[in-house]
Design a protein around this motif. Structure first.
Motif, PDB file in Angstrom:
ATOM      1  N   ARG A  19       0.850  -1.197   0.000  1.00 46.11           N
ATOM      2  CA  ARG A  19       0.000   0.000   0.000  1.00 46.11           C
ATOM      3  C   ARG A  19       0.884   1.245   0.000  1.00 46.11           C
ATOM      4  O   ARG A  19       2.002   1.204   0.471  1.00 46.11           O
ATOM      5  CB  ARG A  19      -0.906   0.034   1.241  1.00 46.11           C
ATOM      6  N   SER A 144      -7.381   8.786  -3.088  1.00 44.28           N
ATOM      7  CA  SER A 144      -7.947   7.634  -3.800  1.00 44.28           C
ATOM      8  C   SER A 144      -7.244   7.436  -5.140  1.00 44.28           C
ATOM      9  O   SER A 144      -7.059   6.298  -5.593  1.00 44.28           O
ATOM     10  CB  SER A 144      -9.453   7.812  -4.008  1.00 44.28           C
ATOM     11  N   GLN A 147      -3.923   5.763  -4.415  1.00 43.36           N
ATOM     12  CA  GLN A 147      -4.126   4.334  -4.168  1.00 43.36           C
ATOM     13  C   GLN A 147      -4.304   3.565  -5.472  1.00 43.36           C
ATOM     14  O   GLN A 147      -3.755   2.472  -5.645  1.00 43.36           O
ATOM     15  CB  GLN A 147      -5.337   4.142  -3.259  1.00 43.36           C
TER      16      GLN A 147
END
Length: 333
Positions: A19, A144, A147
């Motif tokens: 991540r 977002s 990500q």
């Protein structure tokens, strides 16, 4: 040039961060924001960031006089709070020595930094509040997108490593990079530096806000962390006219994307068909197409078959896996 020296054990311990790390991405963004130069995207982005930073983020500038950040800021962590806890867990000796290194030739040390040097909790709270304020302004609006870009980079690296090996995956990260006799060379990186892993391994972390070159953390007793520039450019929220989920639906088809999302949990063909509101034959066709692409596995038990998403399917589906559309059987893949 950056030269990273690997042992056989280090090659076995190369891993890709699963991540993005909010604090690392924030520090990369702020470094880019205060560094002159850059391409046509950098100048307007820098002006907007510097204009919008709130006063509460000011202590971060105090920490980095002359562009020399203390090493204890370099941490991983899946969330802002997690990253800060890792910073807070730094031994007081290292905190003091790094602040002394950074401010050795600087006059007028801010009062709150003197408190940090002495381990004062109020000073640590000042640091966290500054990081939070900067994150909310610089990264929260595009997180977002970061990500999504991280998942794309993860998948690209994983496929290269699987098809061509770790050496090809590593050299593909650096322009004109090469791996020779256990030494990975990154031309053009400054300062000129040799890093010997000595069996600690290496963590690869892409950043989408620092296009200038690699940043390497080399803390004793820990795996080295290489943060490298990736992606097509700055993840500008206003530049994404099409949402990632919509873009993916345009490629896979809405019903097939919904099937991929549902298969985060095992489904038989008939249960998948009921959830998608399509026939068993249509559900089977979608599962077969996803299986051929390596995104779904199918196992048979007697007369029943069960479908389940693979790791690649999870990477493709990403965080868009919530909020199914309930697509109809008329959608075309």
């Amino acid at each position: 040039m950056l030269r990273v020296h690997f042992t056989a054990e280090d090659f076995a311990r190369v891993r890709f961060a699963s991540r993005p790390a909010p604090l690392q991405e924030l520090h990369a963004a702020l470094t880019t924001a205060v560094t002159p130069g850059g391409g046509p995207l950098t100048v307007p982005w820098r002006a907007r960031v510097l204009r919008s930073l709130p006063a509460a983020s000011g202590p971060l500038a105090d920490l980095v006089p002359a562009g020399r950040p203390p090493s204890f800021l370099d941490v991983l962590g899946d969330s802002l709070a997690d990253g800060f806890e890792r910073i807070r867990a730094t031994g007081p000796g290292l905190v003091r020595s790094e602040l002394e290194r950074v401010y050795g030739a600087v006059r007028g040390v801010p009062h709150w930094l003197r408190g940090l040097h002495e381990g004062d909790e109020t000073a640590w709270h000042t640091l966290y509040r500054a990081q939070r304020a900067a994150y909310e302004t610089v990264l929260a609006p595009v997180w977002s997108v970061v990500q999504d870009l991280h998942r794309e980079e993860f998948a690209r690296y994983a496929l290269t490593a699987a098809e061509q090996g770790v050496a090809a995956a590593l050299t593909g990260l650096a322009p004109a990079g090469r791996l020779h006799e256990g030494v990975w060379e990154w031309p053009g990186a400054t300062p000129d530096r040799d890093v010997r892993l000595g069996g600690r391994g290496l963590v690869l972390l892409p950043t989408f806000h620092h296009p200038a070159g690699p940043l390497l953390q080399d803390a004793p007793g820990r795996p080295a962390v290489l943060t490298y520039p990736a992606g097509p450019g700055f993840p500008l929220a206003e530049g994404r006219a099409v949402a990632p989920a919509e873009s993916l639906a345009a490629v896979l088809g809405r019903t097939r994307l919904d099937a991929l999302r549902l298969l985060a949990e095992p489904h038989t063909t008939s249960s998948l068909a009921r959830a998608l509101h399509v026939s068993d034959a249509t559900a089977s066709s979608h599962a077969a197409a996803l299986r051929a692409a390596g995104m779904v596995t199918t196992t048979r038990t007697g007369r029943s078959v069960t479908h389940l998403r693979t790791a690649l399917g999870t990477l493709v589906a990403g965080r868009s896996a919530c909020g199914l559309s309930g697509g109809s059987g008329s959608d075309r893949p």
